[in-house]
Design an enzyme around this catalytic site. Structure first.
Site, mmCIF file in Angstrom:
data_model
loop_
_atom_site.group_PDB
_atom_site.id
_atom_site.type_symbol
_atom_site.label_atom_id
_atom_site.label_comp_id
_atom_site.label_asym_id
_atom_site.label_seq_id
_atom_site.Cartn_x
_atom_site.Cartn_y
_atom_site.Cartn_z
ATOM 1 N N ALA A 27 31.724 -9.714 43.690
ATOM 2 C CA ALA A 27 32.828 -9.610 44.088
ATOM 3 C C ALA A 27 32.706 -9.470 45.710
ATOM 4 O O ALA A 27 33.975 -9.418 46.072
ATOM 5 C CB ALA A 27 34.239 -8.397 43.929
ATOM 6 N N ASN A 28 31.094 -9.779 45.682
ATOM 7 C CA ASN A 28 31.392 -9.354 46.995
ATOM 8 C C ASN A 28 31.046 -11.301 48.096
ATOM 9 O O ASN A 28 31.023 -11.337 49.067
ATOM 10 C CB ASN A 28 29.294 -9.517 47.600
ATOM 11 C CG ASN A 28 28.609 -10.004 46.726
ATOM 12 O OD1 ASN A 28 28.485 -9.982 45.390
ATOM 13 N ND2 ASN A 28 28.457 -10.768 47.174
ATOM 14 N N GLY A 30 32.582 -15.482 47.000
ATOM 15 C CA GLY A 30 33.366 -16.409 46.337
ATOM 16 C C GLY A 30 34.942 -15.993 45.522
ATOM 17 O O GLY A 30 35.295 -15.372 46.717
ATOM 18 N N ILE A 31 35.386 -16.393 44.721
ATOM 19 C CA ILE A 31 35.604 -16.354 43.299
ATOM 20 C C ILE A 31 36.440 -14.863 43.802
ATOM 21 O O ILE A 31 37.578 -14.195 43.660
ATOM 22 C CB ILE A 31 36.322 -16.632 42.407
ATOM 23 C CG1 ILE A 31 35.120 -18.415 42.462
ATOM 24 C CG2 ILE A 31 37.493 -16.934 41.320
ATOM 25 C CD1 ILE A 31 36.735 -18.644 43.483
ATOM 26 N N SER A 155 34.392 -21.455 32.568
ATOM 27 C CA SER A 155 34.096 -23.145 33.396
ATOM 28 C C SER A 155 34.808 -23.750 32.828
ATOM 29 O O SER A 155 35.333 -23.976 31.555
ATOM 30 C CB SER A 155 32.870 -23.274 33.727
ATOM 31 O OG SER A 155 32.787 -23.992 34.716
ATOM 32 N N TYR A 182 24.221 -23.227 30.874
ATOM 33 C CA TYR A 182 25.553 -22.693 31.981
ATOM 34 C C TYR A 182 26.491 -23.007 30.443
ATOM 35 O O TYR A 182 27.308 -22.262 30.907
ATOM 36 C CB TYR A 182 25.302 -23.301 33.258
ATOM 37 C CG TYR A 182 26.465 -23.312 33.436
ATOM 38 C CD1 TYR A 182 26.843 -22.107 34.340
ATOM 39 C CD2 TYR A 182 27.623 -24.020 33.865
ATOM 40 C CE1 TYR A 182 27.786 -21.460 34.511
ATOM 41 C CE2 TYR A 182 29.063 -24.340 34.669
ATOM 42 C CZ TYR A 182 28.756 -22.480 35.133
ATOM 43 O OH TYR A 182 30.104 -22.401 35.359
#
Length: 313
Positions: A27-28, A30-31, A155, A182
């Protein structure tokens, strides 16, 4: 009663979150950061579960500068280490009597071949197994309510890489393909969500998945440094046309987490062209992701690899 939902669902539709606790991995920036910011502005107590506490503290300060009344805490969590996952879960259990929203957002993308601290392929071990274990260790803290949710970020790339091979998750018997690795980890996020929803009681909590479309984040740009020259060229060409801001990308996660109309087992993505950008709506994932046998097999493997068994609800 839930209200009808407009086509343009925005953060302004988030119900009041006062008295609720949200734990958000990665949470530091981007989204994850935009998700934490919106929930804090809506009154939630927010826990930033991040690998680098210093970056987490800077993110917390930025959130509280815009929302002075917000309660924001930083928790060290390295999803590539099961010891760190267990330590973070223990710390949360000692400080949070309950968790209303667990948002599994963090992840690695297109990384060169590598392994986690426990020897798992880096994408699968971090994006899936780390979140699988973290969720299992905290699930009993979520109230039995439809308002309580486990939201896991997948994604559109979950369709890449072809069928997932559960017999070779470490890529030991075939050439390593970072794009497929990925994609398979993001497919695993969906398989996990759908299987988890089946195992949860009818009254909740809910398991929901989301994807942000083409979000122009620091993480996505950094990931392109590891991609092939052809992929980097294509990314540069489509970036102005198909990518949206992190704040817009976070709307799919926020809707999955807070919209009263959301149903367990749903998947939210942007409504625009090829789900690359736009306001959030319920979307369909790949045919492979709905394979109940594959979901069950992955679940059993994940329990064995992590040593985490989910509590019965």
């Amino acid at each position: 009663m839930p209200r009808p939902t407009p086509a343009r669902w925005t953060a302004g539709r988030i119900p009041g979150q006062h008295g609720r606790t949200a734990v958000i991995t990665g949470a530091n920036t981007g989204i994850g950061f935009q998700t934490a910011l919106a929930l804090a502005r809506s009154g939630a107590s927010v826990v930033l579960a991040v690998r680098d506490p210093d970056k987490g503290k800077r993110a917390a300060a930025e959130i509280t500068s815009g929302a002075p009344a917000a309660e924001v805490r930083v928790l060290r969590l390295d999803l590539s280490s099961l010891a760190s996952v267990r330590g973070a879960a223990d710390e949360l259990r000692g400080s949070c009597p309950r968790i209303d929203l667990l948002i599994n957002n963090a992840g690695v993308m297109y990384a060169p071949h590598g392994t986690t601290a426990d020897g798992f392929e880096l994408h699968f071990g971090t994006n899936h197994l780390g979140h699988f274990a973290f969720t299992g260790l905290l699930l009993d803290l979520l109230p039995a309510s439809a308002g309580s949710r486990v939201v896991t970020l997948s994604s559109a790339g979950h369709r890449m890489g072809g069928p997932i091979d559960l017999t070779d998750l470490g890529w030991r018997s075939r050439p390593y393909d970072r794009t497929a690795a990925y994609g398979h980890s993001k497919l695993a996020n969906l398989l996990f969500t759908y299987e988890l929803q089946r195992r949860l009681p009818p009254g909740g909590p809910l398991a929901v998945a989301a994807h942000p479309g083409g979000a122009d984040t620091t993480g996505s740009r950094d990931a392109m440094m590891h991609a092939s020259a052809l992929t980097r060229t294509a990314f540069a060409a489509v970036r102005p046309l198909l990518l949206q801001s992190p704040a817009m990308g976070a709307l799919t996660v926020l809707r999955a987490a807070t919209d009263p109309n959301v149903q367990g087992g749903e998947f939210y993505g942007p409504r625009g062209f090829q789900q690359s950008r736009g306001y959030p709506k319920a979307v369909r994932s790949s045919r492979q992701s709905y394979d109940a046998s594959l979901q069950s097999r992955l679940w059993a493997i994940s329990e064995e690899l992590t040593g985490v068994s989910f509590p019965s609800r």
